[in-house]
Write a protein that holds these residues in place. Structure first.
Motif, short mmCIF file in Angstrom:
data_model
loop_
_atom_site.label_atom_id
_atom_site.label_comp_id
_atom_site.label_asym_id
_atom_site.label_seq_id
_atom_site.Cartn_x
_atom_site.Cartn_y
_atom_site.Cartn_z
N MET A 160 38.52 34.22 30.19
CA MET A 160 37.77 34.39 28.95
C MET A 160 37.73 33.09 28.16
N LEU A 161 38.83 32.35 28.24
CA LEU A 161 38.87 31.09 27.50
C LEU A 161 37.84 30.11 28.04
N VAL A 166 21.91 28.11 30.55
CA VAL A 166 22.29 29.37 29.89
C VAL A 166 21.76 30.56 30.67
N ASP A 173 23.90 31.13 33.55
CA ASP A 173 25.15 31.72 33.09
C ASP A 173 24.99 33.21 32.87
N LEU A 174 23.77 33.64 32.43
CA LEU A 174 23.53 35.06 32.17
C LEU A 174 23.16 35.82 33.43
N LEU A 227 22.60 22.49 23.22
CA LEU A 227 21.26 22.99 22.92
C LEU A 227 20.89 22.71 21.47
N PHE A 256 30.39 28.43 26.95
CA PHE A 256 29.30 28.86 26.06
C PHE A 256 29.18 27.94 24.87
N TYR A 257 30.31 27.60 24.24
CA TYR A 257 30.20 26.81 23.02
C TYR A 257 29.75 25.39 23.32
N GLU A 281 35.17 30.81 29.70
CA GLU A 281 33.83 31.33 29.38
C GLU A 281 33.42 30.90 27.97
N ALA A 282 34.36 31.05 27.04
CA ALA A 282 34.07 30.67 25.66
C ALA A 282 33.82 29.17 25.55
N ALA A 333 26.05 25.69 23.83
CA ALA A 333 25.37 25.96 22.56
C ALA A 333 25.29 24.69 21.73
#
Lengths: 108, 173
Positions: free
Chosen positions: B1-2, B45, B48-49, B15, B8-9, B4-5, B12
Motif C-alpha cells: 500500500m505504501l 495513470v 496503473d488503473l 501531471l 500515485f503521488y 502504491e501511494a 500526480a
C-alpha cells in the motif's frame, strides 16, 4: 483533516481529485491564454481529465463501458483537433497572427 | 500500500506540474511539449488503473499523433516573441482563476459526498481486458463504432476543404 490512513489508501476518490485538478487547469488555459493553439491544448487537457475519471469509474464498477467511452472520446478529440487546427491555419493566412483578439474582426 | 501511494503521488505531482507548465509557458511550442509529457503521465495513470489498451492508445493517438499535429502546425507559423500570451486585466484574471478553483471545489465536494452511492464492484475485470474490450466494441457498440468511422471520413474531407479555403473573411471580390 483526513488521517494519514485515508491519504495512504489510494482509492477512486484520489483519481477523481486529480481529474478535477487537471480539468480546472485545462479550463484556465482556455480562459487565460490568448493564443488559439494553446486554447485548443486546454481543450485537449480537459478531455483527458474527463477520460481519467471515466477510467477510474470503470475500475471501480468493474465494467468495461467506460473504456469504450474513452476510446470514442479520443476519436472525437482527434477529429476536433484536426478541425480546430485547420481553422487556425485558415485564419493565420488572413491575419498573420493567432491571437484571439483578432477574431472579433471576422466577417463573412 | 505504501508503494502504491508513493507511485500515485509522484505521478500526480508529475501531471500537475506539467499541466501547470503547459498553461504558463509563453512559447506555444513549449506548451505543446509540456502537454506531451502530461499525456504520457496520463497514459501511466491509465496503465496503473488496469486500462492497458487505453494506455497504449493514449500514447499512440495523443502523444504520437495529435501532439505532433499541434507541433507541426505551430512550426508553420511565424513564431515571434509573443507579447500578449495572457488575457489582459488583473481583476478578470483573478476572477477566472477563482472560478476554476470553485469548479474544482465543486468536483471535490461532489465526489467526496456521493462516492458512497457507488455499488461495490461485482467482479474486477479479469486479466484479458483488451480481449473483452474488442469483443464489446464489435458487438454491443458496433453501430457507434461505424458512426465514428463515418465521422472521421467527413472530418478528413472537411479539414482539407477548410485548409484550402480561398477568400473567406475580408475577401475582396
Amino acid at each position: 483533516m483526513p488521517g494519514i490512513e485515508a491519504l495512504m489508501h489510494i482509492g477512486i476518490k484520489h483519481y477523481l481529485f486529480l481529474s478535477a485538478i487537471l480539468f480546472s487547469f485545462g479550463m484556465l488555459a482556455v480562459l487565460l491564454r490568448r493564443n488559439v493553439i494553446v486554447m485548443l491544448m486546454g481543450i485537449e487537457l480537459m478531455l483527458n481529465a474527463v477520460n481519467l475519471s471515466f477510467i477510474a469509474f470503470a475500475k471501480e464498477s468493474g465494467s468495461l463501458s467506460g473504456h469504450i467511452m474513452v476510446f470514442f472520446v479520443m476519436t472525437i478529440a482527434a477529429a476536433e483537433a484536426g478541425v480546430g487546427l485547420a481553422l487556425a491555419v485558415a485564419i493565420y493566412k488572413k491575419f498573420h497572427e493567432l491571437n484571439i483578439r483578432f477574431f472579433e474582426h471576422l466577417r463573412g | 500500500m505504501l508503494w502504491e501511494a508513493i507511485g500515485f503521488y509522484s505521478l500526480a505531482f508529475f501531471l500537475i506540474f506539467f499541466a501547470y507548465k503547459t498553461i504558463t509557458a509563453i512559447n506555444p511550442i513549449h506548451s505543446a511539449l509540456y502537454l506531451v509529457l502530461t499525456m504520457i503521465g496520463l497514459a501511466a495513470v491509465f496503465y496503473d488503473l488496469g486500462a492497458h489498451f487505453i494506455a497504449g492508445v493514449q500514447l499512440i493517438v495523443y502523444a504520437g499523433a495529435v501532439m505532433v499535429l499541434f507541433v507541426m502546425v505551430l512550426m508553420l507559423f511565424d513564431l515571434r516573441a509573443e507579447l500578449r500570451a495572457f488575457s489582459r486585466g488583473l481583476f478578470s484574471g483573478m476572477l477566472k482563476i477563482i472560478s476554476a478553483g470553485l469548479l474544482a471545489g465543486i468536483f471535490f465536494a461532489g465526489s467526496d459526498s456521493s462516492i458512497a452511492i457507488l455499488d461495490t464492484p461485482a467482479a474486477a475485470p479479469s486479466a484479458d481486458v483488451s480481449r473483452q474490450l474488442g469483443i464489446l466494441l464489435y458487438t454491443k457498440y458496433l453501430y457507434a463504432f461505424e458512426a465514428l468511422g463515418v465521422l472521421l471520413l467527413v472530418v478528413a474531407v472537411g479539414v482539407v476543404a477548410v485548409s484550402r479555403i480561398k477568400g473567406g473573411t475580408h475577401a475582396r471580390h
